[in-house]
Scaffold this motif. Structure first.
Motif, PDB file in Angstrom:
ATOM      1  N   PHE B 424      24.472 -13.941 -14.502  1.00  0.00           N
ATOM      2  CA  PHE B 424      23.329 -13.757 -13.395  1.00  0.00           C
ATOM      3  C   PHE B 424      22.931 -12.927 -12.825  1.00  0.00           C
ATOM      4  O   PHE B 424      22.111 -12.369 -13.285  1.00  0.00           O
ATOM      5  N   LEU B 425      24.155 -11.862 -12.338  1.00  0.00           N
ATOM      6  CA  LEU B 425      23.803 -10.698 -12.429  1.00  0.00           C
ATOM      7  C   LEU B 425      22.939  -9.593 -12.836  1.00  0.00           C
ATOM      8  O   LEU B 425      22.725  -8.649 -13.013  1.00  0.00           O
ATOM      9  N   ILE B 426      24.280  -9.572 -14.293  1.00  0.00           N
ATOM     10  CA  ILE B 426      24.204  -8.601 -15.580  1.00  0.00           C
ATOM     11  C   ILE B 426      22.625  -8.991 -15.807  1.00  0.00           C
ATOM     12  O   ILE B 426      21.756  -7.613 -16.440  1.00  0.00           O
ATOM     13  N   ILE B 427      21.842 -10.708 -15.628  1.00  0.00           N
ATOM     14  CA  ILE B 427      20.952 -10.640 -16.923  1.00  0.00           C
ATOM     15  C   ILE B 427      19.868 -10.156 -15.832  1.00  0.00           C
ATOM     16  O   ILE B 427      18.510  -9.448 -16.028  1.00  0.00           O
ATOM     17  N   HIS B 428      19.950 -10.145 -14.647  1.00  0.00           N
ATOM     18  CA  HIS B 428      19.361  -9.839 -13.079  1.00  0.00           C
ATOM     19  C   HIS B 428      18.436  -8.202 -13.301  1.00  0.00           C
ATOM     20  O   HIS B 428      18.153  -7.435 -13.176  1.00  0.00           O
ATOM     21  N   SER B 429      20.125  -7.525 -14.245  1.00  0.00           N
ATOM     22  CA  SER B 429      19.761  -5.747 -13.625  1.00  0.00           C
ATOM     23  C   SER B 429      18.877  -5.814 -15.218  1.00  0.00           C
ATOM     24  O   SER B 429      18.351  -4.727 -14.826  1.00  0.00           O
ATOM     25  N   GLN B 430      18.857  -6.854 -15.812  1.00  0.00           N
ATOM     26  CA  GLN B 430      18.081  -6.406 -17.082  1.00  0.00           C
ATOM     27  C   GLN B 430      16.913  -7.491 -16.724  1.00  0.00           C
ATOM     28  O   GLN B 430      16.202  -5.831 -17.168  1.00  0.00           O
ATOM     29  N   LEU B 431      16.500  -7.615 -15.796  1.00  0.00           N
ATOM     30  CA  LEU B 431      14.825  -8.226 -14.898  1.00  0.00           C
ATOM     31  C   LEU B 431      14.909  -6.963 -14.461  1.00  0.00           C
ATOM     32  O   LEU B 431      13.511  -6.874 -14.330  1.00  0.00           O
ATOM     33  N   GLU B 432      15.342  -6.707 -13.694  1.00  0.00           N
ATOM     34  CA  GLU B 432      15.192  -5.344 -12.105  1.00  0.00           C
ATOM     35  C   GLU B 432      14.486  -4.271 -13.604  1.00  0.00           C
ATOM     36  O   GLU B 432      13.553  -3.303 -12.935  1.00  0.00           O
ATOM     37  N   LEU B 433      15.089  -3.413 -15.171  1.00  0.00           N
ATOM     38  CA  LEU B 433      14.479  -3.002 -15.452  1.00  0.00           C
ATOM     39  C   LEU B 433      13.600  -3.201 -15.928  1.00  0.00           C
ATOM     40  O   LEU B 433      12.631  -2.102 -15.644  1.00  0.00           O
ATOM     41  N   ILE B 434      13.308  -4.817 -16.359  1.00  0.00           N
ATOM     42  CA  ILE B 434      12.080  -4.951 -16.413  1.00  0.00           C
ATOM     43  C   ILE B 434      10.675  -4.876 -15.559  1.00  0.00           C
ATOM     44  O   ILE B 434       9.588  -4.063 -15.287  1.00  0.00           O
ATOM     45  N   LYS B 435      11.034  -4.733 -14.455  1.00  0.00           N
ATOM     46  CA  LYS B 435      10.358  -5.309 -12.907  1.00  0.00           C
ATOM     47  C   LYS B 435       9.837  -3.513 -12.291  1.00  0.00           C
ATOM     48  O   LYS B 435       8.686  -2.677 -12.278  1.00  0.00           O
TER      49      LYS B 435
END
Lengths: 224, 779
Positions: B424-435
């Motif tokens: 979850f944290l790894i995918i969330h970091s990817q989402l943060e990159l998008i954000k």
């Protein structure tokens, strides 16, 4: 009613072999009140479990009403036990989820007694033990003496021929202990065979005979 | 004992052990709910093509159009289709479908946008039979002005689906035409092709998607092989055509496609794996709790044996207890599912219904899961434990093999929790990159106007600048996202196509989109002195400028001499690369022509809106629009969520995983609580003896905690490589990704370990504070 010949019970682990009963031969006649005494670890409770068909001996013979039952399977033991033997324990062993009425009713349920007869028998047993007014109460709402009276009522509700009592007064004060012993004496007078394990010389005095065990062996038998 | 009496006994037992019952039952409900929803989703999506009648005879024609390394699309030129069909007698019929964007209708002076408006041949219904709720398809097939509306679209426009014969003014690609509603239809639940409105007589010579249906009895594999070997001519040359089954097409996310819906197989696989993991956690939890609760019940079972209960009676009681617990959990989870389905559908972009979940396609699987879940523990618990005494049970639970078993269950829970949390944290970091990338597009709305519609945007944009809620405005020809051109790359090979993003805008456009100039001073100096200034990005320089050369101040034609469009253009600056597409796609070269676009044929007004004031600004924009262009439908583009939309897979994965990781944590910790309570209870005597011999509270706490320390440490050692091995390939399929860092593993470890120690400490404290003499007497 009960006869054992050279009854043995050995508990074995990988390294240790413990002889709980070592060639115990006793006889209890119908209507007798026998007390089994002895120090802790001498095999009293083991003997009582075997007599009550809760466990099988490792060796020897056990005759119950003339039938050799020492090699019976668990299912056979259960079917014989129903209605013949009642149990009373030091720690009462009532089911906390069931109220007084339901605890007493339990053996009758497993015997398949019809509901109307069950009701009559349970009410009789409660009256006899003077706990009818507590029929809806749960075990944790009762005093120790009351709990033991319920346990005795449960033991007698199916009119067993024999009651096995394992230190029935062990958890009670002297007043309640005396009451319980009076109940057992009354039952014996009505014809029920009673085998009681006890540490108390006083309680043993209610019996007609005392069997003393030591290290898994019968050392003395004294008629009172 | 009758079933009524058994039931009474069981329910009272539950009541007496309220905490255990609630935790066990709650974890079962949550476990069943999550697994059912995700399981239904996976089945639903995996079988999406199966609901189409004769779907196994339908093939999609594909023509991979190379767009260089940057992108790929599939496209069939409409007029080619009859020729293709006539070449193969095995083909029974064909249909062409194309989607139109920026479609709106006006009804009673109100404008509604239409999503997914499709133009198709009249044979479309032979392929995708849509259920007509109202009206007859025949009229739609023969009348050019007839339109079919999807039920929800009709409800949105007319307020009811009873709208046959209603007239609409429809704007498609800027052209307004009158249409009459002749059919209201419903999309099937599992729709590969989700249609908002449909016109069947317009044909689609423009082409886009084309489907063929084979005659009955045709061998699909042989036909596909024959088709591939035929090398039919196309506008791109021979051998570009191929076929895909509907199933292949649904899971092919490699091409840009406007017509069919697609689903990433990765999401399905991850969904399936997550469902299994949560099921595992729920099962481990339930088994642990079941075993734990049995200790409480051993005494009762033995009393029942004294009272004459047979083995069968005990077996029946235990089995009924387990089945009842799981049955009730099933019912509750289904009731909850009914309420949570809309949320889940929104989260997963799917249209699951309770009807589908209760259908023959899903229900047998769920029931099978339930039977396994109920049957195995019930069988195990009732068969194995009925003959044990309490002390034997303790031994059974503490014996080497059983202890290993329990440790495995518990360790498995820890591993699953740590894995889900880290993923979850790894995918969330990817989402943060998008954000983070999306920040430059946050609150931006584009409005597009053509010259012949009326006054240009430049005439009223200064007014817009002063509206309440507007932060800034800028003007460009087509905005940042609309225009691109393909040129031949450095190699000169015609296959080496490079796409360039083209922007023509005012100078303030750079500031508007926070574009960072590498040498802003040089740009500021050159800008006033240059007739046709352009700014390019780093990728442009890498692609077209020889290494080591600074292109600032140079003519673009020096590097791209064959393109007349670049003549006389001088590079005045280089901006740092920024992403405006999916993270899977590389950044395209960017060419920004800094012009005065006041007289351009097309103008796009970009407005950046203050947070929370979008509706207010849109209202003002619409009012102004209707005043300036009364004959045109107001259409705008919301740029704000454009990156999140382009990276929908990542957003969806983050949503799923955040939910399921939280559930897994909840299940693990609730199970852990009960297990620790039980373990501590088993060790009460030991604790009392240690206390008598001088052990301090801290020492007792450490003794209780150390087995969990080892458990978490081992679980961590298993989880880290597992997560790394699974997530690195996933990250590497993106062109840009947030690297896996230590914190992705340490945060889950610290939180998991923290909760575990807190639980152990709380329970251990209570026991450690007990009077040791009392404990020893009781034990």
């Amino acid at each position: 009613m009960i006869k054992t010949n050279n009854l043995q019970k050995v508990f074995r682990t990988d390294e240790v072999e413990t002889w709980a009963l070592n060639n115990v031969s006793i006889e209890v006649k119908e209507g007798e009140f026998v007390a089994i005494m002895g120090p802790s670890g001498c095999g009293k409770s083991t003997l009582l479990n075997i007599l009550g068909l809760l466990d099988n001996p490792t060796g020897g013979e056990y005759y119950l009403n003339g039938k050799e039952v020492s090699k019976y399977t668990e299912a056979q033991r259960t079917s014989i036990r129903k209605g013949i033997i009642g149990f009373v324990f030091q720690s009462f062993n009532l089911i906390d989820e069931l109220n007084v009425y339901e605890n007493i009713e339990l053996p009758l349920l497993y015997m398949g007694v019809p509901a109307s007869e069950r009701k009559r028998k349970v009410e009789e047993a409660m009256e006899r033990m003077a706990i009818a007014h507590r029929s809806k109460h749960f075990p944790q709402q009762l005093s120790g003496g009351q709990q033991q009276r319920v346990a005795i009522a449960r033991a007698v509700v199916s009119n067993p021929k024999m009651i096995l009592a394992d230190e029935p007064t062990g958890n009670l004060d002297s007043k309640n202990g005396k009451e319980v012993m009076s109940l057992l004496t009354d039952l014996n007078k009505e014809g029920t065979t009673i085998v009681m394990v006890t540490h108390s010389q006083h309680d043993a005095g209610y019996a007609g005979r005392i069997i003393r065990l030591f290290d898994g062996q019968v050392v003395t038998e004294v008629a009172l | 004992m009758s079933y009524y009496q058994l039931l009474r006994l069981i329910i009272r037992g539950w009541w007496r052990n309220k905490l255990f019952t609630v935790v066990a039952w709650g974890s079962l409900v949550i476990g069943i709910l999550c697994v059912s929803l995700l399981g239904a989703f996976v089945l639903h999506e995996y079988r999406a093509d199966k609901v189409i009648p004769d779907g196994e005879r339908i093939l999609r024609l594909t023509q991979q159009v190379s767009m260089g390394e940057q992108a790929a699309t599939t496209f069939i030129y409409g007029p080619d289709v009859p020729q293709i069909v006539s070449a193969f007698p095995e083909i029974e019929t064909s249909t062409r479908v194309s989607k139109r964007s920026k479609v709106s209708v006006v009804y009673r002076d109100e404008t509604f946008s239409i999503e997914r408006f499709m133009l198709a041949d009249s044979t479309f219904l032979d392929f995708f039979p849509l259920e007509a709720v109202q009206g007859s398809w025949q009229e739609v097939q023969v009348q050019p002005d007839a339109i079919a509306l999807e039920e929800k679209t009709a409800l949105r426009i007319f307020g009811s689906s009873d709208c046959l014969g209603e007239s609409l003014a429809m704007t498609v690609d800027g052209d307004v035409r009158p249409m009459v509603v002749k059919v209201v239809f419903r999309n099937p639940a599992q729709a590969l092709l989700s249609v908002g409105a449909l016109s069947l007589s317009a044909g689609s010579d423009d082409g886009e998607a084309c489907f063929i249906k084979l005659r009955e009895g045709t061998d699909l594999d042989k036909f596909r092989q024959k088709f591939a070997e035929t090398l039919l001519p196309t506008v791109l040359g021979k051998g570009h055509l191929d076929t895909q089954t509907l199933h292949e097409s649904y899971f092919d996310t490699s091409v840009q496609d406007l017509v069919l819906r697609h689903r990433s197989l990765v999401i399905l696989v991850i969904g399936g794996v997550v469902a299994l993991l949560v099921l595992l956690v729920a099962c481990f939890n339930y088994l642990n709790l079941g075993l734990t609760r049995l200790l409480d019940r051993m005494r009762m079972l033995h009393i029942e044996v004294f009272a004459g209960a047979s083995r069968k009676d005990i077996y029946r009681q235990l089995f009924l207890d387990t089945c009842l617990m799981i049955g009730l959990a099933f019912i509750c989870s289904f009731l909850l599912m009914n309420d949570l389905l809309p949320l889940f559908n929104r989260l997963m972009d799917v249209e699951l219904t309770m009807g589908y979940i209760l259908s023959y396609q899903v229900l047998p699987w769920l029931l099978l899961g339930g039977i396994v879940l109920a049957g195995i523990p019930a069988f195990f618990i009732s068969r194995k434990l009925q003959s044990l005494t309490e002390s034997e049970y303790r031994w059974f639970y503490q014996g080497k093999i059983r202890r290993l078993l329990v440790s495995c269950f518990q360790g498995g829970q820890f591993v699953v929790t740590l894995v889900l949390f880290s993923v979850f944290l790894i995918i969330h970091s990817q989402l943060e990159l998008i954000k983070k990338d999306n920040l430059r597009f946050e609150g931006v709305i584009d409005v597009y106007v053509e010259k012949d519609w009326g006054p240009p945007v430049s005439a009223w944009m200064e007014e817009a600048r002063h509206w309440q809620g507007v932060k800034e405005v800028t003007l460009s020809e087509t905005g940042l996202f609309e225009e691109s051109m393909a040129i031949i790359g450095k190699s000169g090979n015609p296959e080496d196509i490079v796409w360039i993003d083209m922007v023509s805008c005012r100078k303030d456009f750079l500031d508007f989109y926070r574009l960072e100039l590498i040498d802003s001073e040089q740009t500021a100096r050159l800008l006033p002195a240059t007739a046709y200034p352009v700014v390019v990005n780093e990728t442009f320089v890498k692609k077209f400028v020889p290494d080591g050369i600074n292109p600032i101040g140079e003519q673009v034609s020096k590097y791209l001499p064959d393109e007349p469009l670049f003549d006389n253009r001088t590079i005045v600056g280089v901006v740092r690369d920024f992403r405006k597409r999916s993270l899977s796609e590389s950044v395209w070269p960017l060419f920004i022509s800094l012009n005065d676009v006041s007289s351009a044929d097309v103008q796009t007004l970009s407005v950046r809106v203050e947070e929370g004031r979008k509706a207010e600004v849109l209202k003002q924009l619409r009012r102004k629009w209707e005043e300036v262009y009364p004959d045109r439908t107001f259409v705008y583009q919301d740029i704000g969520g454009i990156l999140e939309e382009a990276n929908r897979d990542v957003v969806m994965l983050t949503d799923i995983l955040s939910l399921y990781a939280a559930i897994s944590l909840l299940l693990t910790f609730s199970g852990l609580f009960s297990l620790v309570r039980y373990t501590v209870r088993l060790r009460q005597r030991e604790i009392a003896l240690r206390k008598i011999h001088g052990a301090s509270l801290g020492q007792i706490q450490w003794i209780l905690s150390c087995s969990y320390v080892a458990g978490v440490a081992i679980a961590f050692l298993i989880a880290v490589p597992l997560v790394y091995a699974c997530m690195l390939p996933w990250l590497e399929h993106f062109r840009y990704y947030a690297p896996i860092s230590v914190s992705h593993f340490m945060i889950p470890l610290v939180i998991t370990a923290g909760v575990i120690f807190l639980t152990v400490w709380l329970i251990g404290y209570k026991v450690a504070k007990m009077n040791p003499a009392e404990v020893i007497k009781r034990e």
